[in-house]
Design a protein around this motif. Structure first.
Motif, PDB file in Angstrom:
ATOM      1  N   TYR A   1      19.236  79.138 -51.378  1.00  0.00           N
ATOM      2  CA  TYR A   1      19.629  79.055 -52.780  1.00  0.00           C
ATOM      3  C   TYR A   1      18.715  79.949 -53.615  1.00  0.00           C
ATOM      4  O   TYR A   1      17.484  79.840 -53.527  1.00  0.00           O
ATOM      5  CB  TYR A   1      19.540  77.598 -53.266  1.00  0.00           C
TER       6      TYR A   1
ATOM      7  N   SER B   1      24.269  73.951 -58.479  1.00  0.00           N
ATOM      8  CA  SER B   1      23.001  73.774 -57.762  1.00  0.00           C
ATOM      9  C   SER B   1      23.182  73.943 -56.257  1.00  0.00           C
ATOM     10  O   SER B   1      22.212  73.863 -55.504  1.00  0.00           O
ATOM     11  CB  SER B   1      22.389  72.406 -58.071  1.00  0.00           C
TER      12      SER B   1
ATOM     13  N   CYS C   1      25.773  61.744 -50.653  1.00  0.00           N
ATOM     14  CA  CYS C   1      24.955  62.485 -51.622  1.00  0.00           C
ATOM     15  C   CYS C   1      25.724  63.700 -52.125  1.00  0.00           C
ATOM     16  O   CYS C   1      25.831  63.944 -53.330  1.00  0.00           O
ATOM     17  CB  CYS C   1      23.657  62.894 -50.921  1.00  0.00           C
TER      18      CYS C   1
ATOM     19  N   TYR D   1      29.020  64.342 -51.937  1.00  0.00           N
ATOM     20  CA  TYR D   1      30.282  64.072 -52.631  1.00  0.00           C
ATOM     21  C   TYR D   1      30.100  63.298 -53.936  1.00  0.00           C
ATOM     22  O   TYR D   1      31.072  62.929 -54.583  1.00  0.00           O
ATOM     23  CB  TYR D   1      31.308  63.442 -51.683  1.00  0.00           C
TER      24      TYR D   1
ATOM     25  N   ARG E   1      18.866  63.157 -52.520  1.00  0.00           N
ATOM     26  CA  ARG E   1      18.680  64.595 -52.312  1.00  0.00           C
ATOM     27  C   ARG E   1      17.206  64.930 -52.070  1.00  0.00           C
ATOM     28  O   ARG E   1      16.867  65.748 -51.208  1.00  0.00           O
ATOM     29  CB  ARG E   1      19.210  65.354 -53.537  1.00  0.00           C
TER      30      ARG E   1
ATOM     31  N   ARG F   1      15.766  66.530 -48.593  1.00  0.00           N
ATOM     32  CA  ARG F   1      14.943  67.749 -48.655  1.00  0.00           C
ATOM     33  C   ARG F   1      13.597  67.525 -47.953  1.00  0.00           C
ATOM     34  O   ARG F   1      13.136  68.355 -47.164  1.00  0.00           O
ATOM     35  CB  ARG F   1      14.732  68.107 -50.133  1.00  0.00           C
TER      36      ARG F   1
ATOM     37  N   ASN G   1      23.014  72.799 -47.890  1.00  0.00           N
ATOM     38  CA  ASN G   1      23.169  73.115 -49.319  1.00  0.00           C
ATOM     39  C   ASN G   1      22.386  72.132 -50.177  1.00  0.00           C
ATOM     40  O   ASN G   1      21.803  72.506 -51.195  1.00  0.00           O
ATOM     41  CB  ASN G   1      24.642  73.081 -49.718  1.00  0.00           C
ATOM     42  N   ILE G   2      22.406  70.863 -49.760  1.00  0.00           N
ATOM     43  CA  ILE G   2      21.680  69.852 -50.534  1.00  0.00           C
ATOM     44  C   ILE G   2      20.209  70.240 -50.646  1.00  0.00           C
ATOM     45  O   ILE G   2      19.588  70.106 -51.692  1.00  0.00           O
ATOM     46  CB  ILE G   2      21.837  68.458 -49.866  1.00  0.00           C
ATOM     47  N   ALA G   3      19.660  70.770 -49.542  1.00  0.00           N
ATOM     48  CA  ALA G   3      18.239  71.142 -49.528  1.00  0.00           C
ATOM     49  C   ALA G   3      18.012  72.599 -49.918  1.00  0.00           C
ATOM     50  O   ALA G   3      16.860  73.047 -49.969  1.00  0.00           O
ATOM     51  CB  ALA G   3      17.658  70.869 -48.137  1.00  0.00           C
ATOM     52  N   GLY G   4      19.088  73.351 -50.180  1.00  0.00           N
ATOM     53  CA  GLY G   4      18.947  74.740 -50.625  1.00  0.00           C
ATOM     54  C   GLY G   4      18.499  75.696 -49.532  1.00  0.00           C
ATOM     55  O   GLY G   4      17.990  76.777 -49.808  1.00  0.00           O
TER      56      GLY G   4
ATOM     57  N   HIS H   1      13.296  77.464 -46.452  1.00  0.00           N
ATOM     58  CA  HIS H   1      13.661  78.402 -47.517  1.00  0.00           C
ATOM     59  C   HIS H   1      13.195  79.819 -47.178  1.00  0.00           C
ATOM     60  O   HIS H   1      12.064  80.017 -46.747  1.00  0.00           O
ATOM     61  CB  HIS H   1      13.026  77.969 -48.850  1.00  0.00           C
TER      62      HIS H   1
END
Lengths: 485, 96
Positions: free
Chosen positions: A195, A209, A308, A310, A382, A386, A432-435, A459
């Protein structure tokens, strides 16, 4: 000799710069392929052959002058969620059926500046909401491996165009798996970058996000080359990250000896197809043979990821899609002079069922009395998801999972059961939740249908993921397999 | 707990989306089923856990305030469903 439309980006680039072929010839080969198979695959919403040939001529001029880069003159399909100046951008929605952007998305601008050739706009689930491309308001796309099956989604057009040899590569977008899952279903490579690595300016927003643009290609190297072109800071996207530019192709040939890979057992869910399990097990053995170490790891919060996601994604979607009010652009109901009735009818007729479902879900999760129980709770989950990833990444360099617990399913098989459809993304949503960055690479077949292996890293670990996937790809033949069309 | 019809209608009103009779029933059932899937979160202890809004880790980003051209007004109005001169034309907002 390989037909031109099946060339890799590298091969195309080499032949273009050595003047063995021209971009016009390469582009015409893709257009001919589109003529031959598009009525069956239907990966495009809009075809732009005139633009493509004009851009190809310009690319040939650049190449003759010694200008340009690795993507100059190479034909691409752009998912119809990215704004293209002067070219209809519909998001596969009736709401934007006649919408013509007045500016280019940053990624499109970057490709165009480099002399890319746009073949057209790719089909998708409406507003990128879906896992099968069946939510397109215009037509479904068919999986090149079995035309009765879905290509996955939401970037189904991207994956199908690349897998069928219509485009050399494509740009998709990934909010919960929308690049990786279709790449897996169609037997091609798909990358969802970290992200913030790629600008979202001009990407029509679904869940801000979570959204990220990523490449789809027939090889890991192709995806790395495209990432080089699209990654980088953009002042027009406040969430884009300022980092030193990196050459993601530089280390692709290096070995992966000593690479520490973790296998989270939670991703091997009940009901997973046995052929997928076997393909992943074989892939892990291959990776070990290449010198990587493989160990089991645990991500206990995985079971909360679906809920989380949805809650968060529809919440953000309900806010983002509030802009479709029939006033500034898009479909507008004209049969009344009442402001609220016009707005309600505009949204009733403009949005398809999945979009309406998610807008309503998000509206509910954000509404008075439910905010804490849903939205706040999901944001706290979330954090825990993460942190789970951060913990395992102290011990491993990357994770290996299936991309989806299923292979491409029959068109129509899940349309009446949203929850079952959502479950096809259960392995990709947490990323995606954690980027995090995630990559899907072909790793075999289950009952004749492609299986994708997902690599997940910390990341900005794209270099590690691409190198690992490239080493795996080079040791196997899966990425060479082509659908008989 | 399944959503009641009045709740579905309330949500649709908040979201400004018109629904047909069939859709009220269908979304009521489907949204209830989806909400059931969310119950799993209740078992998660989130006491004292800070919420994550986005995973990028960036804080508010500042830039120099440099004057620059915005979109041309013709461009802005290009996709307008209804326009009058330099304006978007809308239905009456205020009642007489």
């Amino acid at each position: 000799m390989t037909e031109l439309n099946w060339l890799s980006i590298k091969e195309a680039h080499d032949q273009l710069t050595s003047r063995q072929i021209s971009s016009v010839e390469l582009t015409q080969a893709c257009l001919d392929r589109i003529d031959a198979v598009e009525d069956r695959v239907q990966s495009f919403l809009t075809l732009t052959p005139e633009i493509a040939l004009a851009q190809a001529k310009e690319a040939d001029r650049m190449l003759a002058a010694g200008e340009g880069g690795p993507l100059t003159g190479v034909p691409v399909q752009i998912k119809d969620v990215m704004c293209t100046k002067g070219v209809t951008t519909t998001c596969a929605s009736r709401m934007l059926e006649n919408f013509v952007p007045v500016y280019d998305a940053t990624v499109v601008e970057r490709l165009t500046t480099q002399g890319a050739v746009m073949l057209g706009k790719g089909n998708m689930d409406e507003f990128a909401m879906g896992s099968s491309c069946e939510n397109s308001a215009f037509h479904p796309t068919h999986n090149p491996w079995d035309l009765d099956r879905v290509p996955g989604g939401s970037s189904g057009g991207a994956a199908a165009s690349v897998a069928s040899g219509e485009a050399i590569y494509a740009l998709g977008s990934d909010t919960g798996g929308s690049v990786r899952q279709p790449a897996a279903f169609c037997g091609v490579v798909g990358l969802k970058p970290t992200y913030g690595l790629v600008s979202r300016y001009g990407l029509i927003a679904f869940a801000s996000s979570l959204d990220q643009i990523g490449p789809v290609g027939r090889s890991v190297a192709d995806c790395a080359t495209v990432l080089n072109a699209i990654a980088g800071h953009d002042p027009r996207d406040a969430t884009s990250v300022a980092r030193e530019p990196q050459d993601y192709t530089a280390n692709l040939g290096q070995n992966i000896k000593g690479m520490r890979l973790g296998v989270p057992e939670e991703y091997f869910v009940d009901g997973m197809e046995p052929g997928i399990r076997k393909a992943i097990d074989d892939a892990l053995a291959t990776l070990e043979g290449l010198g990587a170490s493989v160990r089991p790891v645990s991500l206990p919060t995985t079971r909360y990821a679906l809920a989380c996601y949805y809650i968060i994604a529809p919440s953000e979607c309900s806010a983002n899609l509030a802009r479709y009010d029939g006033v500034k652009y898009g479909y507008s109901y004209q049969g009344t002079t009442d402001m609220w009735e016009a707005m309600e009818k505009t949204r009733e007729y403009g949005f398809g069922p999945e979009v309406t479902r998610r807008v309503m879900l998000g509206t509910y999760a954000l509404s008075t009395g439910y905010y804490d129980a849903y939205y706040l709770k999901a944001q706290q989950a979330r954090t825990l998801i993460r942190q789970d990833f951060e913990r395992v990444f102290q011990d491993v360099d990357a994770l290996v999972t299936p991309t989806s617990p299923v292979t491409a399913f029959k068109i129509g098989a899940m349309v009446d059961d949203p929850v079952q459809m959502y479950l096809t993304d259960v392995c990709t949503l947490p990323v995606n939740i954690a980027g995090l960055p995630g990559l899907s690479v072909p790793c075999g077949f289950s009952d004749g249908l492609p299986v994708g292996m997902q690599l997940i890293g910390p990341h900005f670990s794209e270099e590690t993921l691409l190198r690992t996937a490239h080493a795996y790809e080079s040791a196997t033949q899966w990425s060479q397999a082509r659908a008989a069309l | 707990m399944p959503l009641e019809r009045s709740q579905v209608e309330h949500i649709a009103a908040l979201a400004r989306i018109g629904l047909t009779e069939e859709e009220i029933l269908m979304f009521g059932e489907q949204l209830s089923h989806i909400l059931e899937q969310f119950e799993v979160l209740e078992e998660l202890d989130t006491t004292g856990v800070a919420p994550t809004g986005h995973a990028g880790g960036l804080q508010t980003v500042m830039r120099e305030d440099v004057p620059q051209d915005s979109l041309d007004s013709e461009d802005v109005l290009k996709n307008a469903p209804n326009r009058e001169g330099e304006f978007f034309r809308v239905n009456a907002v205020l009642e007489e």
